[in-house]
Enzyme design. Structure first.
Site, PDB file in Angstrom:
ATOM      1  N   GLY A   1       8.235   5.358   6.918  1.00  0.00           N
ATOM      2  CA  GLY A   1       7.356   5.626   5.775  1.00  0.00           C
ATOM      3  C   GLY A   1       6.625   4.398   5.262  1.00  0.00           C
ATOM      4  O   GLY A   1       6.056   4.428   4.167  1.00  0.00           O
TER       5      GLY A   1
ATOM      6  N   HIS B   1      20.146  10.579   9.120  1.00  0.00           N
ATOM      7  CA  HIS B   1      18.840   9.964   8.827  1.00  0.00           C
ATOM      8  C   HIS B   1      19.037   8.848   7.796  1.00  0.00           C
ATOM      9  O   HIS B   1      19.893   8.974   6.901  1.00  0.00           O
ATOM     10  CB  HIS B   1      17.876  11.029   8.288  1.00  0.00           C
ATOM     11  CG  HIS B   1      16.474  10.528   8.178  1.00  0.00           C
ATOM     12  ND1 HIS B   1      16.050   9.757   7.130  1.00  0.00           N
ATOM     13  CD2 HIS B   1      15.407  10.663   9.010  1.00  0.00           C
ATOM     14  CE1 HIS B   1      14.775   9.438   7.314  1.00  0.00           C
ATOM     15  NE2 HIS B   1      14.362   9.977   8.449  1.00  0.00           N
TER      16      HIS B   1
ATOM     17  N   SER C   1       6.925   5.538  11.280  1.00  0.00           N
ATOM     18  CA  SER C   1       5.472   5.342  11.179  1.00  0.00           C
ATOM     19  C   SER C   1       4.745   5.583  12.505  1.00  0.00           C
ATOM     20  O   SER C   1       3.812   4.857  12.859  1.00  0.00           O
ATOM     21  CB  SER C   1       5.161   3.938  10.644  1.00  0.00           C
ATOM     22  OG  SER C   1       5.680   3.791   9.332  1.00  0.00           O
TER      23      SER C   1
ATOM     24  N   ASN D   1       9.589  15.847  11.307  1.00  0.00           N
ATOM     25  CA  ASN D   1      10.506  15.851  10.167  1.00  0.00           C
ATOM     26  C   ASN D   1       9.663  15.981   8.899  1.00  0.00           C
ATOM     27  O   ASN D   1       9.074  15.008   8.436  1.00  0.00           O
ATOM     28  CB  ASN D   1      11.319  14.543  10.162  1.00  0.00           C
ATOM     29  CG  ASN D   1      12.266  14.452   8.979  1.00  0.00           C
ATOM     30  OD1 ASN D   1      12.429  15.426   8.231  1.00  0.00           O
ATOM     31  ND2 ASN D   1      12.889  13.299   8.796  1.00  0.00           N
ATOM     32  N   TRP D   2       9.627  17.204   8.367  1.00  0.00           N
ATOM     33  CA  TRP D   2       8.785  17.449   7.183  1.00  0.00           C
ATOM     34  C   TRP D   2       9.424  16.893   5.900  1.00  0.00           C
ATOM     35  O   TRP D   2       8.790  16.881   4.851  1.00  0.00           O
ATOM     36  CB  TRP D   2       8.535  18.954   7.011  1.00  0.00           C
ATOM     37  CG  TRP D   2       7.558  19.536   7.996  1.00  0.00           C
ATOM     38  CD1 TRP D   2       6.853  18.860   8.964  1.00  0.00           C
ATOM     39  CD2 TRP D   2       7.155  20.912   8.102  1.00  0.00           C
ATOM     40  NE1 TRP D   2       6.052  19.737   9.663  1.00  0.00           N
ATOM     41  CE2 TRP D   2       6.218  21.001   9.148  1.00  0.00           C
ATOM     42  CE3 TRP D   2       7.501  22.082   7.414  1.00  0.00           C
ATOM     43  CZ2 TRP D   2       5.619  22.209   9.516  1.00  0.00           C
ATOM     44  CZ3 TRP D   2       6.911  23.292   7.781  1.00  0.00           C
ATOM     45  CH2 TRP D   2       5.976  23.347   8.820  1.00  0.00           C
TER      46      TRP D   2
ATOM     47  N   GLY E   1       7.624  11.570  10.789  1.00  0.00           N
ATOM     48  CA  GLY E   1       7.673  12.023   9.402  1.00  0.00           C
ATOM     49  C   GLY E   1       6.273  12.319   8.885  1.00  0.00           C
ATOM     50  O   GLY E   1       5.700  13.379   9.152  1.00  0.00           O
ATOM     51  N   GLY E   2       5.706  11.358   8.152  1.00  0.00           N
ATOM     52  CA  GLY E   2       4.435  11.555   7.458  1.00  0.00           C
ATOM     53  C   GLY E   2       3.344  12.207   8.301  1.00  0.00           C
ATOM     54  O   GLY E   2       2.721  13.196   7.877  1.00  0.00           O
TER      55      GLY E   2
END
Ligand code: PGA
Length: 242
Positions: A162, A85, A199, A8-9, A220-221
């Site tokens: 995050g 989300h 995370s 997920n950018w 994500g990150g």
């Protein structure tokens, strides 16, 4: 069995650039690797990878400035759509009724939905996480679920997104059990796979894969770095049957 690694950018592109990203990404054959770029890049990325949209509209068409329909997303080559989300729920005020409409429209457009559920820190501290997640699943029960060939439910606790604080493999396994129970109760006809997100990194993917009892991860990150995401894909490829 299915095993997923979904990137997920969010509202980012890989810092090294898209070309360098795909040159460096190593996607093992045993894992279904999916990239969720921002909307304007869906078509470009769909030419190089399986893609997911990060959202879709809760209406099929019409005067909804700035929205993108599930059918348009499908036209751009996406196979999946992330729905509900926690950033959509918490920043943009999406509620379960809207999310149920999005789920129905995504299925109608032949997209595989990735429904995100998960509790915040207060709910977890109160010992209500399982009940909260079960309610999120109950409130998104739509008749279209019977027609969906597959649904992904991503357990994404809000406190882990995050923040660098991931749920442990044991916590993920416990919640995955509750999600299996709730989905078989409220969505009896649906074929459900379960993911974890929050995370996920190359450092914790070993514990998550060994103990988490899920079918993959929504990242994500760490997904913006092709080396880190490749390491996570490698972990996913080795997942045992859940
Ligand atoms: P994160 O995000 O990996 O940066 O915590 C996960 C997500 O929001 O899907």
């Amino acid at each position: 069995m299915r095993r997923y690694a979904i990137a997920n950018w969010k509202m980012n592109l890989p810092p090294a650039g898209v070309d360098a990203y795909f040159e460096r990404l190593r996607a093992p054959r045993e894992a279904s690797v999916v990239i969720a770029p921002p909307f304007p890049y869906l078509k470009e990325i769909a030419a190089r990878a399986t893609v997911a949209a990060q959202n879709c509209a809760d209406q099929p068409s019409g005067a909804f400035t700035g929205e993108v329909s599930a059918a348009m997303i499908r036209d751009c080559g996406a196979k999946f759509a992330i729905i509900g989300h926690s950033e959509r729920r918490n920043i943009f005020g999406e509620n379960d009724a809207m999310i149920a409409r999005k789920l129905a429209l995504a299925i109608d457009a032949a997209l595989t939905p990735v429904l995100c559920v998960g509790e915040n820190q207060n709910v977890r501290d109160d010992g209500q996480a399982a009940a909260f997640v079960a309610t999120q699943i109950k409130l998104t029960a739509v008749p279209q679920l019977e027609r969906a060939s597959e649904i992904l439910i991503a357990y994404e606790p809000v406190w882990a997104i995050g923040t660098g604080r991931n749920a442990t493999g044991a916590m993920v396994a416990e919640m995955a059990g509750h999600i299996r129970d709730a989905s078989s109760r409220f969505w009896p006809a649906a074929d459900v796979s379960i993911l974890y997100g929050g995370s996920v990194t190359p450092e914790n993917v070993g514990d998550l894969c060994e103990n988490g009892r899920v079918d993959g991860y929504l990242v994500g990150g760490a997904s913006l770095d092709p080396f880190k995401f490749s390491a996570i894909c490698e972990g996913v490829a080795g997942l045992a049957e859940t």
